[in-house]
Design a protein around this motif. Structure first.
Motif, short mmCIF file in Angstrom:
data_model
loop_
_atom_site.label_atom_id
_atom_site.label_comp_id
_atom_site.label_asym_id
_atom_site.label_seq_id
_atom_site.Cartn_x
_atom_site.Cartn_y
_atom_site.Cartn_z
N GLU A 93 0.84 -1.20 0.00
CA GLU A 93 0.00 0.00 0.00
C GLU A 93 0.87 1.24 0.00
O GLU A 93 1.27 1.72 1.05
CB GLU A 93 -0.91 0.01 1.23
CG GLU A 93 -1.81 -1.19 1.32
CD GLU A 93 -3.25 -0.86 0.91
OE1 GLU A 93 -3.62 0.32 0.96
OE2 GLU A 93 -3.97 -1.80 0.53
N CYS A 94 1.19 1.71 -1.18
CA CYS A 94 2.02 2.90 -1.30
C CYS A 94 1.54 3.67 -2.51
O CYS A 94 1.69 3.21 -3.64
CB CYS A 94 3.49 2.51 -1.44
SG CYS A 94 4.60 3.92 -1.48
N TYR A 95 0.92 4.81 -2.25
CA TYR A 95 0.36 5.57 -3.36
C TYR A 95 0.73 7.03 -3.25
O TYR A 95 0.71 7.61 -2.17
CB TYR A 95 -1.17 5.44 -3.38
CG TYR A 95 -1.64 4.03 -3.62
CD1 TYR A 95 -1.76 3.55 -4.92
CD2 TYR A 95 -1.92 3.17 -2.56
CE1 TYR A 95 -2.17 2.25 -5.15
CE2 TYR A 95 -2.32 1.86 -2.77
CZ TYR A 95 -2.45 1.41 -4.07
OH TYR A 95 -2.84 0.13 -4.30
N LEU A 96 1.04 7.61 -4.42
CA LEU A 96 1.26 9.05 -4.48
C LEU A 96 -0.08 9.76 -4.34
O LEU A 96 -1.06 9.26 -4.83
CB LEU A 96 1.89 9.44 -5.82
CG LEU A 96 3.39 9.17 -5.94
CD1 LEU A 96 3.83 9.37 -7.38
CD2 LEU A 96 4.19 10.07 -5.02
N LYS A 97 -0.20 10.90 -3.73
CA LYS A 97 0.96 11.44 -3.04
C LYS A 97 0.75 11.43 -1.53
O LYS A 97 1.63 11.81 -0.79
CB LYS A 97 1.27 12.86 -3.54
CG LYS A 97 0.13 13.83 -3.40
CD LYS A 97 0.54 15.15 -4.06
CE LYS A 97 -0.36 16.28 -3.90
NZ LYS A 97 -1.43 16.42 -3.02
N ASP A 98 -0.46 10.98 -1.12
CA ASP A 98 -0.77 11.07 0.31
C ASP A 98 -0.72 9.75 1.08
O ASP A 98 -0.98 9.72 2.27
CB ASP A 98 -2.14 11.72 0.49
CG ASP A 98 -2.14 13.15 -0.05
OD1 ASP A 98 -1.10 13.81 0.07
OD2 ASP A 98 -3.16 13.58 -0.62
N TYR A 99 -0.45 8.64 0.39
CA TYR A 99 -0.43 7.34 1.08
C TYR A 99 0.91 6.64 0.90
O TYR A 99 0.97 5.48 0.53
CB TYR A 99 -1.57 6.45 0.60
CG TYR A 99 -2.92 7.04 0.88
CD1 TYR A 99 -3.50 6.88 2.14
CD2 TYR A 99 -3.60 7.77 -0.08
CE1 TYR A 99 -4.74 7.44 2.42
CE2 TYR A 99 -4.84 8.33 0.19
CZ TYR A 99 -5.39 8.16 1.44
OH TYR A 99 -6.61 8.72 1.71
N LEU A 100 1.97 7.37 1.12
CA LEU A 100 3.29 6.76 0.97
C LEU A 100 3.58 5.86 2.17
O LEU A 100 3.26 6.20 3.31
CB LEU A 100 4.36 7.85 0.86
CG LEU A 100 4.19 8.80 -0.32
CD1 LEU A 100 5.23 9.91 -0.28
CD2 LEU A 100 4.29 8.04 -1.64
N CYS A 101 4.20 4.70 1.91
CA CYS A 101 4.43 3.75 3.01
C CYS A 101 5.75 4.01 3.73
O CYS A 101 5.92 3.62 4.88
CB CYS A 101 4.40 2.32 2.46
SG CYS A 101 5.82 1.91 1.42
N LEU A 102 6.68 4.65 3.04
CA LEU A 102 8.05 4.91 3.53
C LEU A 102 8.87 3.64 3.74
O LEU A 102 10.02 3.72 4.15
CB LEU A 102 8.07 5.73 4.84
CG LEU A 102 7.53 7.14 4.84
CD1 LEU A 102 8.10 7.92 6.03
CD2 LEU A 102 7.80 7.90 3.57
#
Ligand code: ZN
Length: 315
Positions: A93-102
């Motif tokens: 779950e890693c989505y630009l630009k507000d749900y970055l997983c880091l």
């Protein structure tokens, strides 16, 4: 992913990304060639981004050049990297630009900010350092104004003109340099793989904006090497200025890059890949495949990287 020419330099690369990144830069020269019309502009603006720059190093002439802004290159390439990861890890779950997983390799390279429980905002700085890409030829030779008309479906008559738009023409060459700070050898491979697999840039990427990225050079040293504008000016001097039939193509650009631009490399601990090696690296990466187990190794170090940064943020 085995790439002999990079693996043989594995001593130079860091073993894992770390917040205290040593001054090591993999600088990559890229020739970006449009294969179709392309829209390089700021949102809601119909004009192509451009700026006046010196034409070359050997002249005082100033010319207007079309641009691909660094932020635009970054956004498109990061999306492509995310797609590559998602293809093998659909649950990531890693989505630009507000749900970055880091936690994924893409975040470890491109950075981001995220609120983490007990640590507040955790932020990772981008280690992929872009520069504005410049057209080698002047703006008026590479940009065209196109008038768009609306066709009425019932009458099939052409309605009023929708207006004019500026588009960069097909077969336009842009010079780009990208430096990656303290990469692992796998991170450099991953970036190059995604670079060669990114094919659409600019606004309205559905209909237009096809670009081919060709590798001009790779230098490993303790400083950022080439500037995109400097290389662009070298290309102008050697391929365009005072030529009766100025012609840009990849082979001549590759020659100039290695005969002229590489001269300016100044950093220590350098490894300058030679022309035939650069061609081989591109060939090897293009024919390579990203596997889940290979990516798993990258996930291990990127997750650890995030944990270290989050622990620092807690202090
Ligand atoms: Zn991520």
């Amino acid at each position: 992913m085995k790439i002999d020419l990079l693996d043989s330099e594995s001593e130079w690369f860091v073993k894992e990304p770390s917040p205290l990144a040593p001054a090591k830069y993999a600088t990559i020269g890229v020739l970006r060639r449009t294969l179709d019309y392309a829209a390089f502009r700021t949102e809601a603006d119909k004009y192509t981004n451009s700026v006046a720059t010196p034409a070359g190093r050997k002249t005082h002439d100033v010319i207007e050049r079309a641009l691909i802004l660094a932020s635009k290159q970054k956004a498109v390439e990061r999306r492509q990297q995310n797609k590559l990861v998602r293809d093998l890890y659909p649950d990531n779950e890693c989505y630009l630009k507000d749900y970055l997983c880091l936690e994924c390799p893409v975040c470890a390279l491109n950075g981001g900010i995220k609120a983490v429980k007990g640590a507040g905002d955790v932020s990772i700085k981008s280690r992929i350092l872009y520069q504005t890409a410049f057209s080698v030829l002047p703006f008026d030779q590479v940009v065209e104004s196109i008038t768009f008309n609306a066709v009425d479906e019932r009458t099939t008559k052409t309605d009023q003109a929708l207006g004019e738009r500026e588009l960069v023409k097909p077969d336009t060459y842009f010079v780009s340099t990208v430096s990656i700070l303290s990469p692992t050898v796998d991170e450099l491979k991953f970036y190059l793989y995604s670079l060669f697999n990114t094919t659409r840039y600019g606004a309205e990427t559905r209909g237009i904006g096809v670009i081919e990225n060709k590798l001009l050079g790779v230098v490993l040293s303790d400083t950022e090497e080439f500037s995109a504008l400097g290389v662009t000016m070298d290309f102008y001097d050697n391929l365009i200025a005072e030529k009766e039939n100025p012609q840009m193509n990849f082979v001549s650009a590759l020659d100039v890059f290695h005969d002229v631009c590489v001269e300016s490399v100044s950093g220590n601990g350098q490894r300058i890949y030679k022309k035939d090696e650069v061609v081989q690296i591109e060939k090897d990466i293009r024919s390579a495949e990203i596997t889940k187990s290979w990516l798993q190794g990258m996930f291990k170090t990127s997750k650890k990287f995030k944990d270290v940064i989050a622990a620092d943020a807690k202090k």
